[in-house]
Design a protein around this motif. Structure first.
Motif, mmCIF file in Angstrom:
data_model
loop_
_atom_site.group_PDB
_atom_site.id
_atom_site.type_symbol
_atom_site.label_atom_id
_atom_site.label_comp_id
_atom_site.label_asym_id
_atom_site.label_seq_id
_atom_site.Cartn_x
_atom_site.Cartn_y
_atom_site.Cartn_z
ATOM 1 N N GLU A 152 74.087 -26.850 21.591
ATOM 2 C CA GLU A 152 74.620 -27.824 22.624
ATOM 3 C C GLU A 152 75.977 -27.330 23.176
ATOM 4 N N GLY A 153 75.807 -26.871 24.500
ATOM 5 C CA GLY A 153 77.342 -26.748 25.183
ATOM 6 C C GLY A 153 77.862 -25.189 24.823
ATOM 7 N N ASP A 154 77.875 -24.470 25.708
ATOM 8 C CA ASP A 154 78.553 -23.130 25.339
ATOM 9 C C ASP A 154 80.029 -23.210 25.075
ATOM 10 N N PHE A 155 80.094 -22.500 24.224
ATOM 11 C CA PHE A 155 81.732 -22.291 23.648
ATOM 12 C C PHE A 155 82.374 -21.144 24.588
ATOM 13 N N TRP A 156 83.577 -21.594 24.922
ATOM 14 C CA TRP A 156 84.460 -20.833 25.693
ATOM 15 C C TRP A 156 85.589 -20.216 24.790
ATOM 16 N N TRP A 157 85.500 -18.822 25.049
ATOM 17 C CA TRP A 157 86.519 -18.151 24.306
ATOM 18 C C TRP A 157 87.530 -17.611 25.173
ATOM 19 N N TRP A 158 88.949 -18.073 24.938
ATOM 20 C CA TRP A 158 89.846 -17.479 25.678
ATOM 21 C C TRP A 158 90.508 -16.327 24.888
ATOM 22 N N ILE A 211 97.741 -12.406 31.050
ATOM 23 C CA ILE A 211 97.404 -11.249 31.965
ATOM 24 C C ILE A 211 96.273 -10.499 31.396
ATOM 25 N N ASP A 212 95.408 -9.949 32.040
ATOM 26 C CA ASP A 212 94.147 -9.254 31.374
ATOM 27 C C ASP A 212 93.411 -9.965 30.441
ATOM 28 N N GLY A 213 93.347 -11.249 30.867
ATOM 29 C CA GLY A 213 92.723 -12.379 29.791
ATOM 30 C C GLY A 213 91.955 -13.433 30.456
ATOM 31 N N GLY A 214 91.577 -14.409 29.558
ATOM 32 C CA GLY A 214 90.700 -15.430 30.333
ATOM 33 C C GLY A 214 89.958 -15.753 29.512
ATOM 34 N N TRP A 215 88.898 -16.910 29.956
ATOM 35 C CA TRP A 215 87.667 -17.199 29.245
ATOM 36 C C TRP A 215 86.529 -16.042 29.313
ATOM 37 N N GLN A 216 86.803 -15.281 30.512
ATOM 38 C CA GLN A 216 86.254 -13.853 30.329
ATOM 39 C C GLN A 216 87.034 -12.772 30.603
ATOM 40 N N VAL A 217 86.730 -11.814 30.039
ATOM 41 C CA VAL A 217 87.455 -10.562 30.079
ATOM 42 C C VAL A 217 86.535 -9.315 30.433
ATOM 43 N N PRO A 218 86.986 -8.762 31.451
ATOM 44 C CA PRO A 218 85.862 -7.880 32.000
ATOM 45 C C PRO A 218 85.604 -6.721 30.667
ATOM 46 N N GLY A 219 84.460 -6.555 30.748
ATOM 47 C CA GLY A 219 83.984 -5.552 29.706
ATOM 48 C C GLY A 219 83.806 -6.120 28.009
#
Lengths: 214, 592
Positions: free
Chosen positions: B99-105, B81-89
């Motif tokens: 090469e290739g964007d890193f996704w940060w969980w 909850i309140d998380g993911g590969w994109q966190v608001p703010g």
């Protein structure tokens, strides 16, 4: 919409305006401005699991579109000995929720579905001067048989056929993700069992020839 | 028991632990059980698994039938909850041209990322600690398998791990009696096992942090905490309260009966029961503050009031997750422009994720399969350890991978019926329901989790221009796979295709470059502050103590010098426990 604005681009823009507080892109961009702080719990990002929740966005389908959707969904998944009708487990409302969602995939489906519903009713009007839901069962089936993709559709039915494929897939998903359909499907999980996990019964192991690895 | 203290803190603590996940939760528990006064600072909100876990919720209670969306990438019921590969703010950036964007969980919640994971708990093996000695790439660890194996035993006994000892090279056995019995395989898993026999791929019981039976609460506490009656009593009581798995629901939702491991259900309750732990949540740490060359505490932003605050202690442990820990170090510039504890220049470097790819197929023999309850342990019952550990000279790539797999009669989801577009076009009405029943559960898929070699192109640093909504400079990532990873992904695809064909399915393997998943997508990022034998080329010693600041420790994935194919959580916990025991010795001796 300007002609040189691609459809996908337009959808992205539209999605961005509908759901400003959340970053819709799955991958981060080069740089993104920090969205404003969200002082309260955000319904989707941090949901309250103790409450059932349907998409908190506005639903786009008109009454008329919902009527056609209901009739077609029930033709595809009718009430029978295998289980309830699509409308009995909320598939039309689910389709409305799906096509109204502020995400790119759903918006693309939404264009296909809403355009297809209009196409279907125009076709019904041409043939019988009535919308789909007011046709007899035979009349409905005759039209669906033309677009259901059993044979290669005629050129004039291609739009309808593409619509039917998407519509049927969404109906199947919406229908079988409702727990009231699981018995008819053969899913018997989501119930707690005591003791060790029972595994595969011996007669089935033998039927599948798996004795050497069981 | 509520997991939240009332935001009041004591004026002085022995230890501050930043982060409440695998490393932070373990550190706080071990220290608190030994009488050390600990303050835990967590960036996310309070979270109570007992009341917030939707274990039995059905898809129709969720938006879009619980399907994956950009906002809920693992579906509505994912415990993150309140998380993911994109966190608001809380943005992050990727350097243009890499090469290739890193996704940060991120998981901004109490317990962090331990609330959501596969619970796959594999020990690193003997070879995994000496990768450079074996193939000349990367670096060796400053400790050996023998140094850490007793700690693996302890962690497995504490959290409860099912599995079997198979005696496979570099897939270590646990000590006798440590593992819980694994659940029996499902039908598809047995078919995969048979196929594996034909193609020489061993498929054995998985090792997962799920209780397949109650823990031995009478005897284990004395083994785990000899000479510490208070700890024995607390742990014994807590073990008694953990229920074994009842073979329903997906582990990724979390576990309110405490059958599987998450920090919030296994580490934090006994830690709080000692009375030695305070927790403040919604506290976003900005930097470590320094006084006279020593860490003195942390500076955080209270997210509820948006006010800055400082808390102090004799010792600071960062366990904020691999990238966040580096971010805090890089933002702590009181001494050095390069960031704190960074005289080696290695903070942010050596970022690694697991190599991931998957391949699934329709298995005709599973059409109209017998109706069985295949929920099981909410995750895989069998897996393949890397079986070619001594054949690297023939493979053309370094290191190896393990295989995870699954399929069968799982809870239906939106994508469960996509196959009908191919098998059953033109069908509607009652016939369509028969087709759905025929094809439901007839798919099976394999996923690889492989070791990448650290390289100079994969690192993170502070973005010079962007700050998050708390005003803290954000991370900017750089990424490039090497040929080792691409070739490994290709090998995975070929192996999976062979296994699928052995099961009677038709596979369409992809090339390695097409098939490899995004960096960060497997959520096994480690490195960025590696441990080593000497200060010149590493950030910490083998006890997670930074070389530059004697009372600053890093106890999460950031210290891992390599990223073996085995999921890192178990190792993070074993290292944290071992390091805390050492730290307590140093405290007693007056060295820190």
């Amino acid at each position: 919409m300007s002609e040189n604005l691609s459809r996908r681009h337009a959808l992205k823009w539209l999605a961005g305006t509908v759901a400003a507080p959340i970053a819709l892109k799955a991958a981060p961009g080069e740089t993104e401005p920090a969205p404003p702080a969200y002082p309260q719990r955000y319904t989707l990002h941090d949901p309250d699991f103790s409450k059932a929740l349907s998409g908190p966005w506005d639903k786009l389908m008109t009454e008329a579109e919902l009527k056609t959707t209901t009739a077609l969904a029930d033709l595809i998944l009718p009430k029978d000995e295998h289980g309830p009708a699509a409308s009995e487990v909320g598939v039309p409302a689910f389709l409305n929720e799906w096509i109204s969602a502020p995400y790119e995939r759903q918006r693309e489906d939404g264009e296909v579905i809403r355009g297809g519903l209009a196409w279907l009713n125009t076709e019904c009007f041409k043939r019988h001067a009535k919308p789909f839901e007011e046709l007899t069962a035979d009349q409905q089936s005759a039209i669906v048989d033309d677009i259901c993709g059993l044979e290669k559709p005629k050129p004039e039915h291609r739009i309808g056929a593409a619509f039917f494929t998407t519509f049927r897939q969404l109906c199947l998903g919406g229908y079988y993700t409702h727990s009231a359909t699981w018995k008819g499907l053969g899913y018997i999980g989501n119930i707690s069992l005591g003791g060790p996990y029972p595994g595969v019964p011996q007669d089935i192991i033998e039927k599948y020839g798996l004795q050497e690895v069981a | 028991m509520p997991l939240l203290t009332d935001r009041k803190t004591q004026p002085q603590y022995d230890v501050i632990v930043v982060g409440s996940g695998a490393g932070g939760g373990m550190a706080a528990m071990i220290l608190a059980l030994s009488g050390v006064k600990v303050l835990m600072v967590e960036a996310g909100r309070n979270y109570e698994p007992a009341t917030e876990t939707p274990m039995f919720n059905t898809p129709e209670m969720a938006p879009l039938r619980g399907d994956r969306t950009p906002v809920r990438p693992f579906g509505h019921y994912d415990a993150t909850i309140d998380g993911g590969w994109q966190v608001p703010g809380e943005p992050y950036t990727n350097k243009a041209g890499t090469e290739g964007d890193f996704w940060w969980w991120r998981a901004r919640m109490l317990g962090g990322r331990t609330n959501h994971w596969g619970r796959i708990s594999l020990r690193f093996g003997e070879f995994d600690f000496i990768p450079k000695s074996r193939d000349g790439l990367g670096v060796d660890w400053p400790l050996s398998y023998g140094d850490i194996s007793p700690w693996y035993d302890r962690v497995e006994q504490l959290i409860g791990v099912y599995g079997e000892n198979d005696g496979i090279a570099n897939a270590p056995n646990s000590s006798p009696g440590v593992l819980l019995p694994p659940p029996k395989p499902r039908l598809g898993e047995l078919m995969a096992k048979k196929s594996g026999k034909q193609s020489g791929v061993p498929i054995v019981a998985a090792h997962r942090a799920v209780l397949s039976q109650p823990l031995d609460w009478k005897n284990l506490p004395a083994q785990l905490f000899p000479g510490n009656p208070k700890a024995q009593e607390i742990i014994g009581k807590d073990m008694m309260l953990r229920a074994p798995c009842f073979w329903a629901t997906d582990c990724i939702r979390g576990c309110s009966i405490r059958a599987n491991f998450q920090s919030t259900t296994v580490l934090l309750p006994p830690a709080l029961a000692t009375g030695n732990l305070d927790i403040i949540t919604d506290a976003m740490v900005r930097e470590v503050i320094m006084e006279n060359g020593k860490a003195a505490g942390v500076h955080y932003i209270d997210k509820k009031t948006r006010r800055d605050a400082v808390v102090k202690a004799r010792i600071v442990i960062l366990a904020a997750s691999t990238c966040e820990t580096s971010r805090i170090l890089l933002n702590s510039k009181s001494q050095d422009k390069a960031g704190l504890a960074n005289s080696s220049g290695q903070v942010g470097k050596n970022l690694m994720d697991s190599v991931g790819t998957n391949l699934g197929a329709h298995i005709p023999a599973l059409e109209n399969s017998p109706i069985l309850n295949e929920d099981g342990a909410g995750g895989l019952h069998v897996y393949s350890p890397w079986w070619l550990v001594n054949e690297h000279s023939k493979l053309g790539f370094a290191r190896g991978y393990h295989i995870e797999m699954g399929g069968g009669r799982r809870m239906p989801q939106m994508s469960s019926f996509s196959r009908l577009d191919q098998t059953s076009p033109g069908i509607y009405g009652s016939k369509l329901k028969e087709e759905a029943k025929r094809y439901y559960g007839a798919s099976f898929s394999f996923s690889g989790r492989g070791e990448m070699v650290p390289n100079k192109d994969c690192y993170t640093e502070l973005d010079p221009q962007v700050v998050d909504q708390w005003g803290i400079p954000v991370l900017r990532f750089h990424w490039k796979w090497s040929d080792h990873e691409i070739k490994q992904a290709e090998h995975m695809q070929q192996t999976f295709a062979e296994l699928i064909e052995g099961m009677g399915g038709k596979a369409s393997p992809k090339s390695g470059r097409e098939a490899i998943q995004r960096p960060g997508e497997i959520i096994h990022e480690v490195g960025t502050a590696r441990m080593g034998a000497k200060a010149g080329d590493s950030v910490t010693n083998q006890y997670c103590q930074t070389w530059d600041v004697k009372n600053l420790f890093l106890m999460d994935g950031s210290v891992l010098p390599s990223n073996p194919d085995k999921n890192p959580t178990l190792t993070i916990m074993a290292l944290a426990w071992r390091s805390c025991e050492w730290l307590m010795g140093e405290m007693k001796a007056g060295n820190v």
